[in-house]
Design an enzyme around this catalytic site. Structure first.
Site, PDB file in Angstrom:
ATOM      1  N   TYR A 106      12.695  59.855  48.136  1.00  0.00           N
ATOM      2  CA  TYR A 106      13.346  58.568  47.895  1.00  0.00           C
ATOM      3  C   TYR A 106      14.597  58.843  47.074  1.00  0.00           C
ATOM      4  O   TYR A 106      14.567  59.620  46.111  1.00  0.00           O
ATOM      5  CB  TYR A 106      12.408  57.628  47.117  1.00  0.00           C
ATOM      6  CG  TYR A 106      13.092  56.331  46.747  1.00  0.00           C
ATOM      7  CD1 TYR A 106      12.978  55.215  47.566  1.00  0.00           C
ATOM      8  CD2 TYR A 106      13.882  56.228  45.597  1.00  0.00           C
ATOM      9  CE1 TYR A 106      13.620  54.024  47.243  1.00  0.00           C
ATOM     10  CE2 TYR A 106      14.537  55.053  45.279  1.00  0.00           C
ATOM     11  CZ  TYR A 106      14.399  53.958  46.109  1.00  0.00           C
ATOM     12  OH  TYR A 106      15.054  52.781  45.801  1.00  0.00           O
ATOM     13  N   GLU A 189      20.563  52.867  49.236  1.00  0.00           N
ATOM     14  CA  GLU A 189      19.197  53.422  49.195  1.00  0.00           C
ATOM     15  C   GLU A 189      18.915  54.227  50.456  1.00  0.00           C
ATOM     16  O   GLU A 189      19.215  53.777  51.558  1.00  0.00           O
ATOM     17  CB  GLU A 189      18.190  52.276  49.070  1.00  0.00           C
ATOM     18  CG  GLU A 189      16.756  52.756  48.956  1.00  0.00           C
ATOM     19  CD  GLU A 189      15.767  51.600  48.996  1.00  0.00           C
ATOM     20  OE1 GLU A 189      15.224  51.249  47.943  1.00  0.00           O
ATOM     21  OE2 GLU A 189      15.557  51.039  50.091  1.00  0.00           O
TER      22      GLU A 189
END
Ligand code: ADP
Ligand code: MG
Length: 376
Positions: A106, A189
């Site tokens: 992530y 993101e």
């Protein structure tokens, strides 16, 4: 403003971040031709402004052409119900090369207002269960402010990869940072950022939110807006030059000034109800603008009543009254309309409403407004 994954990936490519090859498909009749010219295994991905598409059946890996055709046909046009964005019709799909994943990470950059800096969030436990990781093993998620003494290598080393992979991740962080700065993004993101079995670091998902207040200097980003994804009321409000945000309550409110709008929403709450919207018509609104704002408000089918709370400064109360009267005359409204006006030409405004032959409840102050709203 949000954009689609396929658009964000185009931007990633411009900034040197690797993404898998892909083709966008918007029409059922194009599916066969596109897939015939693509390689398998591939991934069919719903393009909607939402995360958690995978868990909602909007991301499927196809091992062969037959499955690719089947999934593309299923996903394009489907109603995707995700935990993040509710129900959304899928108007576009991305057909993407399937990547041999070794590890899902992530990585995101967000704007941290309190610290006046961009903040980096990174974890070696990325993928569809990142929310679960945040709950059960928050120590596996590292957050670092990108300030003067920021050293990306120190942070990246914490997630434990070899030098080649660390180097690639650092390049991606640098590229994302440049992108966020240059394009005024509030969030960038990548989840998952994957390490492939071949040792390459590739962005498999891409999410970018831009600062609406900076869009005036980014025509290229504004051109990426997908109107089908925007709330239709909010879209109309933008066209009419109104600050409008749709909410879930039942009392429509029309106010001038953002502070008064917030206070009005508090008053509605004190009366035991919830605001159906935030609407700031601005300081110098004309009768025509008021009329447009009122029509916009009333198009919300959840309304039980409308509360108009205006301080007549630059916007005179008689202009307000005239605009509301015009709007109500041209519409068929059968819900209560409560009006509280204070300031310039208050009496003239009240006279226009009281002599209009229409049904208004004109209240003298906010306490009286609360009492009236309580009885709705
Ligand atoms: P969402 O976050 O909306 O669920 P993602 O794009 O992150 O959608 O996809 C969900 C999961 O599907 C990813 O975590 C990854 O495991 C898998 N996936 C997505 N794209 C690919 C791809 N090109 N190749 C292989 N797997 C993929
Ligand atoms: Mg994702």
């Amino acid at each position: 403003m949000k954009i689609h994954e396929y658009q964000a990936k185009e931007l990633f490519k411009q900034y040197g971040i690797k993404v898998p090859e892909s083709v966008l498909c918007e029409k059922k009749e194009d599916i066969e031709q596109i897939i015939k010219n693509f390689s398998v295994p591939c991934v069919i991905k719903a393009q909607v402004h939402s995360g958690a598409r995978g868990k909602a059946g909007g991301v499927k890996i196809a091992k062969d052409y037959q499955n690719a055709l089947k999934y593309a046909d299923e996903i394009l046009g489907m109603e995707l119900v995700s935990s993040q964005a509710g129900a959304k019709k899928v108007n576009k799909i991305l057909i993407e090369q399937a990547v041999d994943i070794d590890k899902e990470l992530y990585l995101s950059l967000t704007f941290d207002r309190a610290n006046e800096a961009i903040s980096l969030i990174i974890s070696s436990n990325g993928g569809m269960d990142i929310e679960e990781t945040a709950k059960t093993s928050p120590e596996k998620i590292y957050t670092e402010l990108i300030k003067d003494n920021f050293n990306p290598l120190e942070t990246v080393k914490k997630i434990g990869f070899n030098d080649s992979i660390n180097g690639q991740i650092i390049n991606i962080i640098n590229s994302l940072y440049t992108l966020a700065k240059e394009k005024d993004a509030l969030l960038v993101e990548i989840n998952p950022l994957v390490v492939t079995k071949q040792g390459e670091v590739i962005a498999l998902d891409a999410k970018i939110n831009f600062d609406d207040n900076a869009l005036f200097r980014h025509d290229d980003i504004l051109a990426l807006k997908d109107e089908a994804e925007e709330n239709p009321y909010e879209l109309q409000a933008q066209k009419d030059g109104l600050n409008y945000i749709k909410l879930d309550g039942t009392i429509g409110c029309m106010v001038n000034g953002a502070g008064l709008a917030m206070a009005t929403m508090d008053i509605i709450r004190l009366a035991g109800k919830n605001a159906a919207n935030f609407l700031d018509v601005g300081g110098g609104a004309s009768s025509e603008k008021i009329e447009k704002a009122f029509k916009l408000l009333i198009s919300d089918k959840n309304l039980e009543a409308v509360f108009i709370n205006i301080f007549g400064g630059i916007l005179r109360c008689d202009f307000l009254a005239q605009g509301v009267k015009n709007a109500i005359q041209s519409l068929n409204i059968n819900i209560p309309v409560i009006v509280r006006m204070e300031g310039t030409n208050k009496q003239e405004g009240a006279d226009i409403l009281n002599h209009s032959g229409l049904k208004f409840t004109v209240v003298n102050d906010l306490n009286e407004a609360i009492e009236v709203i309580k009885k709705i």
